[in-house]
Design a protein around this motif. Structure first.
Motif, PDB file in Angstrom:
ATOM      1  N   ARG A 151      27.085  26.828  51.340  1.00 51.34           N
ATOM      2  CA  ARG A 151      26.758  28.045  52.091  1.00 51.34           C
ATOM      3  C   ARG A 151      25.477  28.655  51.529  1.00 51.34           C
ATOM      4  NH1 ARG A 151      30.813  31.810  51.468  1.00 51.34           N
ATOM      5  NH2 ARG A 151      31.587  30.578  49.738  1.00 51.34           N
ATOM      6  N   ARG A 152      24.624  29.136  52.400  1.00 54.14           N
ATOM      7  CA  ARG A 152      23.343  29.680  51.974  1.00 54.14           C
ATOM      8  C   ARG A 152      23.351  31.194  52.109  1.00 54.14           C
ATOM      9  NH1 ARG A 152      19.982  25.132  51.210  1.00 54.14           N
ATOM     10  NH2 ARG A 152      18.863  26.616  49.933  1.00 54.14           N
ATOM     11  N   PHE A 153      22.896  31.853  51.085  1.00 53.11           N
ATOM     12  CA  PHE A 153      22.805  33.315  51.119  1.00 53.11           C
ATOM     13  C   PHE A 153      21.347  33.763  51.086  1.00 53.11           C
ATOM     14  CE2 PHE A 153      26.884  32.249  49.191  1.00 53.11           C
ATOM     15  CZ  PHE A 153      27.763  33.034  49.915  1.00 53.11           C
ATOM     16  N   SER A 154      20.453  32.778  51.052  1.00 51.62           N
ATOM     17  CA  SER A 154      19.040  33.096  50.950  1.00 51.62           C
ATOM     18  C   SER A 154      18.605  33.919  52.161  1.00 51.62           C
ATOM     19  CB  SER A 154      18.246  31.794  50.883  1.00 51.62           C
ATOM     20  OG  SER A 154      16.915  32.059  50.640  1.00 51.62           O
ATOM     21  N   GLY A 155      17.844  34.970  51.900  1.00 46.77           N
ATOM     22  CA  GLY A 155      17.338  35.810  52.981  1.00 46.77           C
ATOM     23  C   GLY A 155      18.294  36.898  53.419  1.00 46.77           C
ATOM     24  N   MET A 156      19.497  36.901  52.867  1.00 42.18           N
ATOM     25  CA  MET A 156      20.455  37.941  53.255  1.00 42.18           C
ATOM     26  C   MET A 156      20.252  39.194  52.417  1.00 42.18           C
ATOM     27  SD  MET A 156      24.113  36.120  53.679  1.00 42.18           S
ATOM     28  CE  MET A 156      24.360  34.705  54.721  1.00 42.18           C
ATOM     29  N   SER A 157      20.573  40.330  53.016  1.00 41.35           N
ATOM     30  CA  SER A 157      20.564  41.571  52.250  1.00 41.35           C
ATOM     31  C   SER A 157      21.806  41.570  51.355  1.00 41.35           C
ATOM     32  CB  SER A 157      20.620  42.760  53.197  1.00 41.35           C
ATOM     33  OG  SER A 157      21.874  42.761  53.841  1.00 41.35           O
ATOM     34  N   PRO A 158      21.866  42.434  50.338  1.00 39.98           N
ATOM     35  CA  PRO A 158      23.080  42.475  49.506  1.00 39.98           C
ATOM     36  C   PRO A 158      24.350  42.723  50.332  1.00 39.98           C
ATOM     37  CG  PRO A 158      21.309  43.670  48.426  1.00 39.98           C
ATOM     38  CD  PRO A 158      20.793  43.281  49.774  1.00 39.98           C
ATOM     39  N   ASN A 159      24.288  43.656  51.279  1.00 43.96           N
ATOM     40  CA  ASN A 159      25.481  43.914  52.103  1.00 43.96           C
ATOM     41  C   ASN A 159      25.807  42.711  52.984  1.00 43.96           C
ATOM     42  OD1 ASN A 159      26.002  46.453  51.131  1.00 43.96           O
ATOM     43  ND2 ASN A 159      24.692  47.462  52.634  1.00 43.96           N
ATOM     44  N   GLY A 160      24.751  42.053  53.457  1.00 42.47           N
ATOM     45  CA  GLY A 160      24.945  40.860  54.289  1.00 42.47           C
ATOM     46  C   GLY A 160      25.658  39.769  53.504  1.00 42.47           C
ATOM     47  N   ALA A 161      25.270  39.614  52.223  1.00 41.62           N
ATOM     48  CA  ALA A 161      25.894  38.577  51.386  1.00 41.62           C
ATOM     49  C   ALA A 161      27.364  38.901  51.136  1.00 41.62           C
ATOM     50  CB  ALA A 161      25.139  38.459  50.063  1.00 41.62           C
ATOM     51  N   ILE A 162      27.663  40.173  50.894  1.00 39.72           N
ATOM     52  CA  ILE A 162      29.059  40.564  50.668  1.00 39.72           C
ATOM     53  C   ILE A 162      29.883  40.288  51.924  1.00 39.72           C
ATOM     54  CG2 ILE A 162      30.561  42.599  50.439  1.00 39.72           C
ATOM     55  CD1 ILE A 162      28.715  43.653  48.342  1.00 39.72           C
ATOM     56  N   PHE A 163      29.314  40.625  53.066  1.00 39.92           N
ATOM     57  CA  PHE A 163      30.031  40.408  54.321  1.00 39.92           C
ATOM     58  C   PHE A 163      30.190  38.917  54.602  1.00 39.92           C
ATOM     59  CE2 PHE A 163      31.182  42.348  58.478  1.00 39.92           C
ATOM     60  CZ  PHE A 163      31.881  43.406  57.942  1.00 39.92           C
ATOM     61  N   ALA A 164      29.132  38.154  54.322  1.00 41.50           N
ATOM     62  CA  ALA A 164      29.192  36.708  54.567  1.00 41.50           C
ATOM     63  C   ALA A 164      30.297  36.069  53.737  1.00 41.50           C
ATOM     64  CB  ALA A 164      27.852  36.069  54.230  1.00 41.50           C
ATOM     65  N   GLU A 165      30.460  36.540  52.522  1.00 36.46           N
ATOM     66  CA  GLU A 165      31.442  35.935  51.632  1.00 36.46           C
ATOM     67  C   GLU A 165      32.851  36.471  51.882  1.00 36.46           C
ATOM     68  OE1 GLU A 165      31.918  33.577  49.810  1.00 36.46           O
ATOM     69  OE2 GLU A 165      33.734  34.205  48.771  1.00 36.46           O
ATOM     70  N   ASN A 166      32.951  37.761  52.143  1.00 29.74           N
ATOM     71  CA  ASN A 166      34.281  38.376  52.188  1.00 29.74           C
ATOM     72  C   ASN A 166      34.821  38.631  53.589  1.00 29.74           C
ATOM     73  OD1 ASN A 166      34.874  38.955  49.226  1.00 29.74           O
ATOM     74  ND2 ASN A 166      32.818  39.777  49.487  1.00 29.74           N
ATOM     75  N   PHE A 167      33.947  38.597  54.587  1.00 28.17           N
ATOM     76  CA  PHE A 167      34.427  38.779  55.965  1.00 28.17           C
ATOM     77  C   PHE A 167      34.504  37.442  56.690  1.00 28.17           C
ATOM     78  CE2 PHE A 167      33.666  39.406  60.511  1.00 28.17           C
ATOM     79  CZ  PHE A 167      34.693  40.284  60.817  1.00 28.17           C
ATOM     80  N   PHE A 168      33.452  36.674  56.609  1.00 32.03           N
ATOM     81  CA  PHE A 168      33.383  35.444  57.398  1.00 32.03           C
ATOM     82  C   PHE A 168      34.122  34.268  56.755  1.00 32.03           C
ATOM     83  CE2 PHE A 168      29.695  37.791  59.083  1.00 32.03           C
ATOM     84  CZ  PHE A 168      30.075  37.817  60.420  1.00 32.03           C
ATOM     85  N   VAL A 169      34.595  34.451  55.527  1.00 35.42           N
ATOM     86  CA  VAL A 169      35.378  33.392  54.876  1.00 35.42           C
ATOM     87  C   VAL A 169      36.727  33.985  54.472  1.00 35.42           C
ATOM     88  CG1 VAL A 169      35.513  31.837  52.894  1.00 35.42           C
ATOM     89  CG2 VAL A 169      33.332  32.216  54.022  1.00 35.42           C
ATOM     90  N   VAL A 170      37.803  33.271  54.808  1.00 34.01           N
ATOM     91  CA  VAL A 170      39.146  33.740  54.445  1.00 34.01           C
ATOM     92  C   VAL A 170      39.665  32.849  53.327  1.00 34.01           C
ATOM     93  CG1 VAL A 170      41.488  34.207  55.273  1.00 34.01           C
ATOM     94  CG2 VAL A 170      39.546  34.410  56.832  1.00 34.01           C
ATOM     95  N   GLU A 171      40.182  33.482  52.294  1.00 34.97           N
ATOM     96  CA  GLU A 171      40.715  32.705  51.175  1.00 34.97           C
ATOM     97  C   GLU A 171      42.226  32.908  51.103  1.00 34.97           C
ATOM     98  OE1 GLU A 171      38.984  33.384  47.348  1.00 34.97           O
ATOM     99  OE2 GLU A 171      39.834  31.500  46.642  1.00 34.97           O
ATOM    100  N   ILE A 172      42.941  31.789  51.052  1.00 37.84           N
ATOM    101  CA  ILE A 172      44.392  31.840  50.870  1.00 37.84           C
ATOM    102  C   ILE A 172      44.683  31.346  49.461  1.00 37.84           C
ATOM    103  CG2 ILE A 172      46.616  31.002  51.730  1.00 37.84           C
ATOM    104  CD1 ILE A 172      45.196  32.419  53.876  1.00 37.84           C
TER     105      ILE A 172
END
Lengths: 476, 278
Positions: free
Chosen positions: A221-242
């Motif tokens: 997964r690439r986080f390059s170019g994302m804002s800090p809030n974007g990175a948090i959302f990308a990791e914690n909203f768009f990915v679900v961990e069980i």
């Protein structure tokens, strides 16, 4: 047999207080089950029994593993101990962690099994041994095999619904003899395999660990170019961990986790929602009571699913990384909001299906819809806070039991109680024909839970106390 | 010139005022230091003033005070349980002291301004285990607001010989490679204040040399907590020795060597000093 070893292994995994409580709960469950008359509707257990037998058969396969700690691997397994003694002691621990769970949950169904009481006792004893054995047998298998086995062992008990008699849960469908035969055969096969696995646990663990940790990430997964809030959302909203770390007391066993992208999860829940909507609207000819029971069971499974998603949230966090990039209380709030919204999104197709079913006149579906959309996402936040204060653990080793089971872990289950209470109460009220009252109860509970969750994440002092607690207990 | 009002952003405490200094001069000076730090990338000072911290009945720090000047490199030495890790955790804002004050430049350690310019490596650091090496670096880089994350990650991967493990999950890495990754996560945003707890642990000798060179070239104030004198002598020029939560000695490495007999290894000198205190 070495009783000293047995005592050491049990007490290094369970606190004495917890063992005492488990004993009390078991005696209570058995007492209630023998004292309750057979007035309870047997139709409840016809659904409830096989559903829970299926659940408890797949639980140790998918999440349980074995109760082995890092110190065992580093010290205990290097000592000159008889392998059979070691295997027996570890088997007893597995029995306490997983096997006995069935007594707490299913003993109440004895009231409906009084006519076949001896058969029921034999069936339950064999099932306890099978559930105990499944963890040691399967923890070293590849995930594909474990999933396949879990599917088979989920379908088998549920097959009683289509009239198949040779099922471990056939005791609930009027085939006690066949149920006993099936369960005994399963036990005869699984128990020796479990002992074999436990007697060579050190070798198997290393093999499993090597395999488990040898993976490369296929799609980085690439986080390059994302804002800090974007990175948090990308990791914690768009990915679900069980995260799988569960036993009868709400924590324990080894730890596993799996991740999937939110859109894939939504796709699955959307298909499930469509099937669910179709069945309830057009297909089911069940009585209203039976439909309510089905929704009740689905509600309970949903809450269990939530408990699984919350276990890894703080356990997998790193204070020195994410928490150092902004104010720690703000980071905590940001990840919890993202995860809560992610769960609401994941469950939203099912919630919509329930609202539509309610619109067609099946009122209990409205309760379930609110539960999915409001109560469960709020529950995630509340459980994270409660578990952080009561029993925080950080995952530093895969496949290892992070610490002793103790009474405080029980507290992490407490936030789920109001939701279960809500489910039970609203169904009770609905049965009494008080639809409006049920809706009001559900709405109030949902609002209160959402309010508590918001108060928790926006309280700076509570957030700071939580972080202080994590640092003090050794989170890195 | 309009002097900005005392801001929460800097979190400046009046306890550091020089009595001869007027409040207006002090505010002006703090504001200018903040501006210099943010705009011209001047490393900040690091300061602990009369810090006390207890865990229940155990007092970890007792009136601990010391200061690192901007750009200074200092080693924090002390026996096990001296309070080194607690000191670092207070300085990075993960622990709140019971009394006293910590400052990174003019900022409180828990402020966002301090976090922006700080890098931290704890002892036995563990990155996100379910992420790959690259995902860890890109995620933290993005959270840190690094503009050219991808390029920065590429440079660090090559510098620390992690390129072949780019896609590997952290769980697969050897302890040495985990430490390399952890170091790269601590410096990915080129921090102006860097706090490291045993940074060379688990590293092979060639990597130790690379890391020492890299850390020496960083434009930052450096505080290194270590048990190993070799690390202190290679990375820093000053030593703060603590025991039982208080500073027992502070000075340059040359001052420390002068305390010993001719040719006496510096480790022996430190051992003797700490044994005397214990």
């Amino acid at each position: 047999m070495s009783y000293k070893l047995l005592k050491f292994i049990i007490l290094s995994r369970f606190s004495k207080q917890l063992l005492a409580l488990m004993l009390v709960l078991m005696v209570y469950a058995l007492f209630i089950s023998f004292e309750t008359g057979s007035t309870t509707s047997t139709s409840i257990y016809y659904y409830y029994g096989p559903a829970f037998v299926a659940f408890f058969l797949i639980l140790p396969i998918l999440s349980g593993g074995i109760a082995v700690m890092k110190s065992d691997r580093d010290f205990l397994f290097t000592l000159p101990i008889k392998r059979s003694d070691l295997a027996f002691s570890l088997f007893v621990v597995q029995l306490l962690s997983f096997g006995l769970i069935i007594i707490y949950v299913l003993a109440y169904s004895f009231s409906s099994l009084k006519p076949v009481f001896v058969y029921a006792l034999i069936d339950f004893a064999a099932l306890i041994l099978v559930i105990t054995s499944l963890g040691p047998i399967t923890y070293s298998l590849k995930i594909q095999w474990r999933i396949l086995l879990a599917i088979v062992l989920a379908i088998w008990p549920l097959s009683v619904f289509v009239g198949f008699p040779f099922s471990p849960a056939a005791i609930y469908s009027g085939h006690p003899l066949y149920a006993d035969i099936t369960s005994i055969i399963l036990a005869v096969i699984t128990v020796p395999l479990a002992f074999r696995s436990l007697s060579r646990v050190d070798l198997d663990m290393m093999k499993t660990f090597t395999r488990y940790s040898s993976g490369q990430v296929r799609h980085v997964r690439r986080f390059s170019g994302m804002s800090p809030n974007g990175a948090i959302f990308a990791e914690n909203f768009f990915v679900v961990e069980i995260s799988g770390r569960m036993n009868s007391m709400g924590g324990g066993g080894s730890y596993r986790s799996g991740r999937f992208r939110l859109w894939k999860g939504v796709l699955v829940t959307a298909v499930l929602a469509a099937v669910y909507y179709y069945m309830f609207t057009y297909r089911l000819t069940m009585s209203l009571h039976t439909q309510e029971m089905a929704v009740l069971i689905i509600s309970i499974y949903s809450i269990i699913f939530v408990m699984f998603t919350t276990m890894g949230i703080l356990g997998n966090e790193r204070l020195w990384l994410g928490f150092m990039t902004r104010n720690p209380t703000r980071y905590l709030r940001d990840i919890l909001v993202a995860k809560s919204l992610s769960m609401a999104t994941l469950l939203s197709p099912l919630a919509v299906a329930n609202f539509l079913i309610a619109y067609h006149g099946n009122e209990q579906a409205l309760n379930f819809g609110l539960l999915l959309l409001v109560a469960i996402p709020s529950l995630i936040i509340i459980v994270v806070f409660m578990s952080a204060f009561l029993y925080p653990f950080q995952i530093k080793e895969d496949l290892m039991m992070p610490g002793q089971f103790n009474l405080r872990q029980m507290g992490t289950l407490l936030p789920a109680l109001p939701v279960w209470f809500l489910v039970a109460l609203s169904f009770g009220v609905l049965e009494a024909g008080l639809t409006l009252a049920a809706i009001i109860i559900t709405l109030l509970t949902s609002v209160i839970m959402a309010g508590i969750a918001l108060a928790m994440i926006y309280s700076k002092s509570m957030g700071q106390k939580l972080i202080d607690k994590l640092v003090t207990v050794g989170f890195v | 010139m309009t002097v900005p009002a005392p801001t929460n952003r800097t979190g400046m405490s009046m306890s550091f005022l020089n009595p001869a200094q007027s409040v207006t001069e002090f505010k002006l000076e703090s504001w200018m230091e903040s501006e210099r730090m943010e705009k011209s990338l001047v490393p900040p000072s690091i300061e602990l003033n009369n810090i006390s911290k207890s865990y229940g009945n155990v007092q970890a720090l007792k009136g601990l005070s010391f200061r690192l000047e901007p750009g200074e490199r200092c080693a924090l030495l002390g026996p096990n349980g001296a309070g080194k890790t607690t000191t670092l955790k207070i300085l990075v804002g993960l622990l709140t002291p019971n009394s006293g004050e910590a400052k990174i430049g003019n900022y409180s350690p828990s402020s966002e301004d301090a976090r922006r310019i700080m890098g931290y490596l704890p002892d036995d650091a563990s990155p996100y285990r379910s992420f790959s090496v690259r995902e860890n670096m890109e995620y933290i880089g993005a959270l840190r607001g690094v503009e050219d994350v991808s390029d920065r990650v590429d440079r660090l991967l090559d510098l620390l010989q992690l390129r072949e493990y780019e896609k590997a999950k952290v769980g697969r890495l050897s302890r040495g490679n985990v430490q390399k990754l952890a170091l790269s996560l601590a410096i990915i945003h080129e921090p102006l204040a860097l706090l490291l707890d045993e940074p060379l642990n688990y590293l092979d000798i060639p990597t130790q040399e690379t890391v020492i060179d890299q850390l020496k070239n960083l434009n930052s104030t450096l505080l290194v907590s270590t048990h190993i004198m070799e690390v202190a002598t290679r990375l820093t020029e000053r030593v703060v020795m603590i025991s039982h939560g208080s500073v027992v000695w502070s000075g340059t490495l040359n001052d420390l060597k002068k305390l010993g007999k001719d040719g006496e290894p510096v480790e022996k000198i430190v051992a003797r000093m700490l044994t005397d205190v214990l």
